[in-house]
Each structure stands twice: as structure tokens, then as C-alpha cells.
Design an enzyme around this catalytic site. Structure first.
Site, PDB file in Angstrom:
ATOM      1  N   TYR A 100       0.830  -1.210   0.000  1.00 48.34           N
ATOM      2  CA  TYR A 100       0.000   0.000   0.000  1.00 48.34           C
ATOM      3  C   TYR A 100       0.865   1.260   0.000  1.00 48.34           C
ATOM      4  O   TYR A 100       0.534   2.260  -0.612  1.00 48.34           O
ATOM      5  CB  TYR A 100      -0.912   0.021   1.232  1.00 48.34           C
ATOM      6  CG  TYR A 100      -2.158  -0.814   1.085  1.00 48.34           C
ATOM      7  CD1 TYR A 100      -3.134  -0.467   0.159  1.00 48.34           C
ATOM      8  CD2 TYR A 100      -2.370  -1.935   1.869  1.00 48.34           C
ATOM      9  CE1 TYR A 100      -4.297  -1.218   0.026  1.00 48.34           C
ATOM     10  CE2 TYR A 100      -3.531  -2.688   1.746  1.00 48.34           C
ATOM     11  CZ  TYR A 100      -4.488  -2.326   0.824  1.00 48.34           C
ATOM     12  OH  TYR A 100      -5.635  -3.065   0.696  1.00 48.34           O
ATOM     13  N   GLU A 196       4.614 -29.528  16.030  1.00 46.29           N
ATOM     14  CA  GLU A 196       3.760 -28.999  14.949  1.00 46.29           C
ATOM     15  C   GLU A 196       2.579 -28.177  15.468  1.00 46.29           C
ATOM     16  O   GLU A 196       2.312 -27.096  14.965  1.00 46.29           O
ATOM     17  CB  GLU A 196       3.230 -30.172  14.093  1.00 46.29           C
ATOM     18  CG  GLU A 196       2.285 -29.745  12.978  1.00 46.29           C
ATOM     19  CD  GLU A 196       1.763 -30.929  12.149  1.00 46.29           C
ATOM     20  OE1 GLU A 196       2.311 -32.038  12.271  1.00 46.29           O
ATOM     21  OE2 GLU A 196       0.805 -30.729  11.392  1.00 46.29           O
ATOM     22  N   ASP A 248       2.644 -34.703  13.138  1.00 46.30           N
ATOM     23  CA  ASP A 248       1.690 -35.774  12.837  1.00 46.30           C
ATOM     24  C   ASP A 248       2.332 -36.797  11.912  1.00 46.30           C
ATOM     25  O   ASP A 248       3.205 -36.454  11.117  1.00 46.30           O
ATOM     26  CB  ASP A 248       0.461 -35.207  12.102  1.00 46.30           C
ATOM     27  CG  ASP A 248      -0.495 -34.461  13.024  1.00 46.30           C
ATOM     28  OD1 ASP A 248      -0.401 -34.620  14.250  1.00 46.30           O
ATOM     29  OD2 ASP A 248      -1.334 -33.715  12.485  1.00 46.30           O
TER      30      ASP A 248
END
Lengths: 367, 367
Positions: A100, A196, A248
Site C-alpha cells: 500500500y 507442529e 503428525d
């Protein structure tokens, strides 16, 4: 916040490449051009020696007097200038705010400098590669997520913070963790456990795992953001702490490990300062279900997306080791994945009181 | 971590509803049943007096001897039992971990207690409503995100944390912020500024806005999680701090404000302890672009999804005030939205040095 010496160096590099050289071309009447390192897959290599995904040396010219390159040329100088001003001001800002800040309509035309952040982000990456600096050194912030506690005192922007006394919340890891801003003080920790998921990290913090096992515990809220990866690397290098990764047992978890360890294809040029090639994978292993006698009903069937992703990962050079092939093939053979939370089927503290301590004691990890 | 007195009360309630009453029915030879408060839209009301979205009094029976309700009846007792054990143990855990912890195959059948977390989550909500406690009081954690710094010292799980000395990172707000875990100590702050985005919060922290304006600054990483909302409410109630909300000028930003202020339809039963009906909207207003003379090119055209969402929001009772209709209608009329970062078009610190101070000084907010 950043030291004057470092700021000066960054500004010097920016001026050389995006100021002096362009000016020299102008004065000599040469064609205006910039050499940009190619960041697409064609220039991404796996450095066997360093065990890192990194960029090759291929470059391309960006010419001002070329219809299809003039816009990017202009954008490059605008972003380089904005970065220079940012570094001079001593302030940091987000890449969205930079977009911006540099967006405006040019003169009386209807042409905007940028139409979308999709245009300014790659320019930032070009500049990072060109001046061999991370965007954080250009004072640009990404989103921050990730939290750390453990046996370490740090200084953050002049504030001394004892990470042993951060309660249940922890210290939120900022996006920029360069040595000027984050300093390591008194460290007793012997290793780093990168987890994680934030809710699983909560289990480790509540059970004071870091105190009992004298370590640091960090999570990155899923795929860790740049700040967390850079911090892991700095702590590994400067405090000589080994990094263990707990994710996982699914292709996504393995990929997180891979990014922490070797970097990603998209941001190959950063690996050299953000990846930790020595990082060890400590779980969950595809063999853990049988080993720890976990009930079948806590496993989740692999879906088509998982199977496709496993095939892709098997093609990555950095998963070519036999031990990794065994992991991935066993996952396919069993046809199931396993989340960290599944260990709660035993007991909610099984992961902190049995699983991890056993893995560490028996040195059961993969590299 | 949680006080014994409180734990005992929760356990007493759990035992009464899910133990004693069920037993009584059993002994009397009555039909086994539980009364469950209905949580669907048909029982959600907007409490005009309290200015909160809340639940009505409609209940339904859950019978054990009913083919379609027996499974839910069993699940309810299992989850209630797991919560009791959790509270007794003094530990907290995530709702995902609770799901795994309670999932098992029943006897020699092929029937699992739960097939998916989609089954256990609503049961937790039933129990929260029944015993009139938040899930956090049942020791259940959600994901955590959100960070706070400012002129306040807190105690978190026994650790004293001075939120004036948290560097660039800040204190990560945990999921459970009940009074047993998070205690407010020395507070100098006069108000709370809740900011939608973490990168914008970074601007406020770097510019030490909280020090200059003697306040707290909090972000919730987008739509704030439960922990952040509950903390806002507690600080508002106990420290008597007004809450100002700073969000993007788009329907999503307005909705975030609305959730902080009045709660959400999905979790209507929590509003009474998580919403802050007095919360003030301080920006960005649909009138700000003209007022602050922001260039047209930093606005973003409303898409169809935005327009649809605005229509929906206009139907919410809590947006029926004329001032809110003006805001939303003006957004539609202009056809554009505006992000917080768009203020960077002026200067990256325009938001902290000009915009917010002016808004506060002129008391330009909506309620």
C-alpha cells in the site's frame, strides 16, 4: 532497533545495485537493466553437500526499454527505494503495508505502480536474492505465529525476557528475529523440541516438559512461519542446540519436517539461513501404532490427497534415504495416518511422560 | 492450576446432572433421560436489555431407550466422565485430544464411541450449557492465537509477567484465561485497543503506542479465538477498561467487531461470559477514505461475496442502529472496502501517530 552498522550495509548494497549501477548505465548511455536471479524450479537445486534446497546461478536481465519488462523494472526500483527508506527510518512493516505504501497512480496516467500484492511480493524476493539478505533485514515482516518457552533468557528489543517464567501462554515469536533484535542470554537448555501443533505444545508446557528435560519447546502453529524457522536456525547455530521435530504421522507432517530441515522450493534462496539440515525427526513414525500398541480406531484412513502427496514426497531427493522410504512405504501399506493427539488414547500425558522420553533415551529418530 | 474450590464445584455439577440424576432414574425404574438445552437458531435470541446474543429456555429430552438418541446419550455420559477426570487431574487438554481420549470400540462390537470429532464437539457444548460453565472451566482448550502487551502486570500459572517488557514478540494469550490461571496485578492502562491483524498490531507495538497512550494492545490473529474474547471480557469487567475495536473496513471486519461485542449465533450460550456489549468500534469507518483523503487506488472493489455479507449483516438486529446503517450503506454506495494497511499510503506510522490518536481525542467511535 537494528544496529546502525547493519543498516548501513543493507543501504549500501541497495544503493549499489538499484542506484549506482542504474545511474552508471544511464550516464554511459547503456541500456538500463538489472540482473535478476531466476527463482523458478529450473534454477532450484538440492545441494548434496550442505543438504539444502538452494538456488543455482542462472540470472535473467530485466530491461527498462522492453515493453514486457519496463513495468517490473520500475516496480523493482520503487520497492528498493521503499526498503531503503524503511531501513533508514529504523522501522519495520508488513509486506502488505509496503504494498500500500508504494501503490500510487503514476502522474496523470491511469497506470498504478502495483495492482495487487501479487506484484510486489516477488519483487521483494528478487531484492532479497540480489543483495543476499533476508526480507527481515530489509525490515519487512510476515505474519507471526509460534510460541516458545524453556530454559533460556533472551533480550527482545532491549527487554530481558526469562522464557522459564512465561506461564501457560509463552513468548510469542515475532516475525523478525535477527540478532539485532533478539539476543540470546543465559541458556541452560540442551536441545530444542519443535512441535507442529499449538494444542500439543500446550500439553508439553503444562507438564513442564522443558523443565524436566532441560530444553526449549517451540510450536509454529502448523507450517512454521519464517520467524520461527529463522529462530530455530539461529538457536541451532549460536547456542549449539540440536533440533528435534515432532509432527503428525501424515504427508503434511513429514513436509513440515522437510521444510524445517531443508527449506522449501518456493523460497529456496532462504534455506541457507533458515533451514536446519541437522534437524532430527522424532515422531510420529509410521511404525509407532504397532510399537506403542495404539488402538486401530484412533488411526485415520489415508485419503486420495494423502496418497498423491506421499508419491510426490517420495520423489524429493531429500526423502531418498532408505529409512525415509521405509517410513513412507509403511504408511502406504497400512493405509492410515496418525495425529499427535491420538496418543491421548493411552493417556493425555502419555506423549510427554512416556513417548518422548523413551524416544530420546533410545535415540529413536530419523535424519 | 485451577483452584480446588472451583474444581469441586464443577465436579459436583457434573455428578449431579450426569451421575446422580441418571442413577435416580435407574433406581426408580424411570426412563433414562437428560434434558438438553436446544442450541439451534430456533432457540437463539437477541437480549435487548443486555445487548447480547443468547440462548432461550427451550430444551429437549435425550432418551437412552430411543434408537436415534441412545448413541448421543452414551456419548454425553462418556464426555461428562472424561471432563470429570480431567478436572480432577488438574490438567487441561484440547478438544481434539479429548476426542481421541474417549474414542474406543465398545466391547466386542464394531461400534466406536465416536467416529469423528464432529460428534464429540457438540456434546461438549451441551455440557457447557447444562452446567452453566465454559468449556475452559471443564479444562478444555481450543487453539490459541492472539498476543497482548501494555501497561499491566499479570500472573500466569504462578509466573509474574510484566506486559510492559515483552519486546517485539509479546505474551501469547493462552486458550484458558480463567481467574485461577490468569490473575491481574498492577494495572496502569486506561483502555484496551483490540486490533484485527497481527501485522498491524506489530506497528502499534513497535511505535510503543501502548506506552504513549497508556493502554493495552491485543490482537486475535483475525477472528479472535475464545481465549482472547474471554480475556477482553475479564479485563473489561475486572479492570474497568473500555474496549476499542480496530478492524478492516469490510463486512468481515464489522463481523469481528460484532462477535467481540455481542457474541455469535453458533456459540450464543457463551456470550454472557465472553462478549463485551460496551465495546466500541473505532475504525476503519466507511467515511474514512474521504475524511483522511486516502487515494482511490488503495481501496478494493467490493466483490459479490462482500455485497451478500453486507445484506446479511444489515438484517442482524444488532446492526439496526442508524449509525450502523449509515456505515454499511455508505460502503455499498462507494462500492469499495479498505484495509487497515491502506493507511500506509500516507505513512507507515500514520495509523499510530495520527489516525488513532485523532479518533480517540475526538471520541469518534460507534457503539
Amino acid at each position: 532497533m537494528v544496529s546502525k552498522e547493519k543498516s548501513d550495509l543493507i543501504i549500501k548494497k541497495l544503493r549499489e545495485i538499484y542506484g549506482d549501477e542504474v545511474l552508471k548505465d544511464l550516464e554511459k548511455g547503456n541500456e538500463l537493466s538489472l540482473d535478476i536471479v531466476i527463482r523458478t524450479l529450473s534454477n532450484v537445486i538440492f545441494d548434496e553437500k550442505e543438504q539444502l534446497i538452494t538456488l543455482g546461478n542462472k540470472t535473467q536481465k530485466r530491461n527498462f526499454f522492453s515493453m514486457d519488462q519496463a513495468r517490473k523494472f520500475m516496480q523493482t526500483l520503487i520497492v528498493a527505494d521503499a526498503c531503503q527508506n524503511l531501513v533508514k527510518s529504523g522501522k519495520t512493516t508488513s509486506i502488505r503495508s509496503l504494498y500500500y505504501n508504494t501503490k500510487h497512480t503514476i502522474g496523470d496516467s491511469k497506470e498504478n505502480t502495483f495492482e495487487d500484492q501479487i506484484e510486489s511480493d516477488p519483487i521483494i524476493e528478487d531484492i532479497e536474492v540480489s543483495i543476499n539478505a533476508l526480507r527481515e533485514e530489509l525490515h519487512l515482516r510476515a505474519n507471526s505465529k509460534g510460541v516458545m518457552v524453556g530454559n533460556l533468557t533472551i533480550e527482545d528489543s532491549g527487554d530481558e525476557i526469562d522464557l522459564r517464567k512465561m506461564g501457560s501462554g509463552g513468548w510469542a515469536i515475532p516475525s523478525i528475529v535477527e540478532a539485532d533484535i533478539i539476543k540470546f542470554k543465559n541458556c541452560d537448555a540442551k536441545f530444542i523440541l519443535f512441535i507442529e501443533k499449538d494444542t500439543v505444545w500446550g500439553r508439553f508446557n503444562e507438564d513442564k516438559f522443558w523443565k524436566k528435560h532441560n530444553c526449549m519447546i517451540i510450536h509454529g502453529g502448523g507450517q512454521p512461519p519464517r520467524g520461527v524457522r529463522r529462530l530455530l536456525r539461529r538457536m541451532h547455530d549460536e547456542l549449539k542446540l540440536p533440533v528435534y521435530v515432532l509432527v503428525d504421522n501424515d504427508p503434511w507432517g513429514f513436509y513440515i519436517y522437510s521444510v524445517v530441515k531443508q527449506g522449501s522450493i518456493n523460497l529456496a534462496y532462504e534455506s541457507v539461513r533458515m533451514a536446519v539440515p541437522e534437524a532430527k525427526f522424532i515422531g510420529l513414525s509410521s511404525f509407532d501404532q504397532d510399537k506403542y500398541n495404539l488402538p486401530k480406531e484412533v488411526t485415520i484412513k489415508l485419503n486420495e490427497g494423502d496418497k498423491k502427496r506421499i508419491k510426490e514426497i517420495l520423489n524429493y531427493k531429500w526423502f531418498h534415504k532408505q529409512s525415509w522410504r521405509d517410513e513412507l512405504n509403511h504408511m502406504v501399506k497400512k493405509g492410515v495416518k496418525l495425529e499427535l493427539e491420538a496418543l491421548s488414547a493411552k493417556d493425555i500425558s502419555f506423549i510427554t511422560e512416556t513417548y518422548l522420553p523413551e524416544k530420546i533415551a533410545k535415540k529413536e529418530w530419523l535424519e
